[in-house]
Write an enzyme that holds these catalytic residues in place. Structure first.
Site, PDB file in Angstrom:
ATOM      1  CE  LYS A  16      33.577  78.562   8.560  1.00 24.25           C
ATOM      2  NZ  LYS A  16      33.729  78.761   9.959  1.00 24.25           N
ATOM      3  NE  ARG A  92      31.478  73.625  10.388  1.00 17.16           N
ATOM      4  CZ  ARG A  92      31.108  74.616  10.349  1.00 17.16           C
ATOM      5  NH1 ARG A  92      30.474  74.713   8.823  1.00 17.16           N
ATOM      6  NH2 ARG A  92      31.095  75.716  10.957  1.00 17.16           N
ATOM      7  NE  ARG A 157      25.801  81.853  14.334  1.00 14.47           N
ATOM      8  CZ  ARG A 157      26.624  81.384  13.580  1.00 14.47           C
ATOM      9  NH1 ARG A 157      27.246  81.997  12.503  1.00 14.47           N
ATOM     10  NH2 ARG A 157      27.027  80.134  13.761  1.00 14.47           N
ATOM     11  NE  ARG A 168      29.853  77.167  16.381  1.00 16.03           N
ATOM     12  CZ  ARG A 168      29.488  78.735  16.295  1.00 16.03           C
ATOM     13  NH1 ARG A 168      29.400  79.519  17.324  1.00 16.03           N
ATOM     14  NH2 ARG A 168      29.795  79.135  15.298  1.00 16.03           N
TER      15      ARG A 168
HETATM   16  P1  AMP Z   1      28.580  78.152  10.856  1.00 13.85           P
HETATM   17  O1  AMP Z   1      27.518  79.260  10.374  1.00 13.85           O
HETATM   18  O2  AMP Z   1      29.481  77.800   9.581  1.00 13.85           O
HETATM   19  O3  AMP Z   1      29.257  78.627  11.936  1.00 13.85           O
HETATM   20  O4  AMP Z   1      27.827  76.820  11.007  1.00 13.85           O
HETATM   21  C1  AMP Z   1      26.843  76.802  12.096  1.00 13.85           C
HETATM   22  C2  AMP Z   1      26.411  75.531  12.595  1.00 13.85           C
HETATM   23  O5  AMP Z   1      25.843  74.847  11.370  1.00 13.85           O
HETATM   24  C3  AMP Z   1      27.838  74.655  12.903  1.00 13.85           C
HETATM   25  O6  AMP Z   1      27.996  74.880  14.304  1.00 13.85           O
HETATM   26  C4  AMP Z   1      27.116  73.139  12.781  1.00 13.85           C
HETATM   27  O7  AMP Z   1      26.551  72.808  13.982  1.00 13.85           O
HETATM   28  C5  AMP Z   1      26.166  73.444  11.531  1.00 13.85           C
HETATM   29  N1  AMP Z   1      27.004  72.862  10.298  1.00 13.85           N
HETATM   30  C6  AMP Z   1      27.380  73.852   9.255  1.00 13.85           C
HETATM   31  N2  AMP Z   1      28.089  73.205   8.395  1.00 13.85           N
HETATM   32  C7  AMP Z   1      28.117  72.045   8.570  1.00 13.85           C
HETATM   33  C8  AMP Z   1      29.001  70.843   8.293  1.00 13.85           C
HETATM   34  N3  AMP Z   1      29.380  71.001   6.989  1.00 13.85           N
HETATM   35  N4  AMP Z   1      28.837  69.662   9.011  1.00 13.85           N
HETATM   36  C9  AMP Z   1      28.233  69.836  10.057  1.00 13.85           C
HETATM   37  N5  AMP Z   1      27.418  70.575  10.734  1.00 13.85           N
HETATM   38  C10 AMP Z   1      27.523  71.997   9.891  1.00 13.85           C
END
Ligand code: AMP
Length: 212
Positions: A16, A92, A157, A168
């Site tokens: 993404k 999400r 990370r 996740r």
């Molecule tokens: P990402 O960098 O997109 O993988 O997001 C990292 C983490 O941020 C995710 O595993 C969630 O814990 C949190 N997160 C990011 N976007 C959302 C969302 N729209 N709803 C809930 N948690 C989110």
């Protein structure tokens, strides 16, 4: 139709972030990566960061209300965003999608499809550079030198530990995949095979945007 409001959906490590950079240049709109913004809030030690930290490191989704407040304030902070935006990793959950629909309706939703086995491999090899903030895939898990800026500052990370990844991914399956039906019903969902090379995925995105 001109596409100016785009959502990017996909499981963890589906690409993404990479495609968000491509789309931002292509559609020429501001981009919000909710995960990226949350990590920066944690780094800065803000109230939002403090509330989100535990959820993120456990691999859990951050509560809908906290995310919605953050997205609303991002959308409202600049009048340019009424002309268009790209949201990477949001919504999400169905409540997030319904809340967004009340504020501003997406024109197009791109979903990157990658099987779990490929994602696990990518997660194990994914590193972030704390100097230039690039996200890179290493070939050797011991590698600490960033191929972009050469600083020896590559780290994983904290939520890329395999246990967090499993949580996740399970959350993605349970809470995010219902959005596919939601946006299919609106006629705006387009799926892409995310196992292809990043360039091929970008080329498919170009085609979708041109034909939309
Ligand atoms: P990402 O960098 O997109 O993988 O997001 C990292 C983490 O941020 C995710 O595993 C969630 O814990 C949190 N997160 C990011 N976007 C959302 C969302 N729209 N709803 C809930 N948690 C989110």
């Amino acid at each position: 139709m001109t596409v100016s409001r785009v959502l990017l959906l996909g499981p963890p490590a589906s690409g993404k972030g990479t495609q968000a950079r491509h789309l931002t240049a292509l559609v020429n709109v501001p981009c919000l990566g909710t995960g990226k913004l949350l990590r920066s809030e944690i780094e800065k030690g803000t109230e939002v960061g403090k509330q989100a930290e535990q959820f993120i490191s456990n691999g859990e989704y951050v509560p809908d209300q906290l995310i919605m407040d953050m997205v609303k304030s991002w959308l409202n902070e600049d009048p340019q965003k009424s002309d268009g935006w790209l949201l990477d990793g949001f919504p999400r959950t169905l409540p997030q999608a319904e809340a967004l629909q009340e504020i501003s309706q997406p024109d197009l939703v791109i979903a990157l499809d990658v099987p779990k086995e490929n994602l696990e491999r990518r997660i194990l090899m994914r590193r972030e550079c704390s100097s230039c903030h690039s996200t890179v895939a290493v070939e050797n898990s011991e590698q600490v030198e960033c191929p972009v800026c050469n600083a020896e500052t590559l780290t994983s990370r904290s939520d890329d530990a395999i246990e967090s990844f499993k949580v996740r991914y399970a959350n993605y399956k349970e809470l995010t995949t219902p959005l596919f039906d939601y946006y299919t019903a609106k006629g705006i969902l387009r799926n892409i095979d995310g196992t292809q090379s990043p360039d091929k995925v970008s080329a498919e995105i170009d085609q979708i945007i041109n034909q939309f």
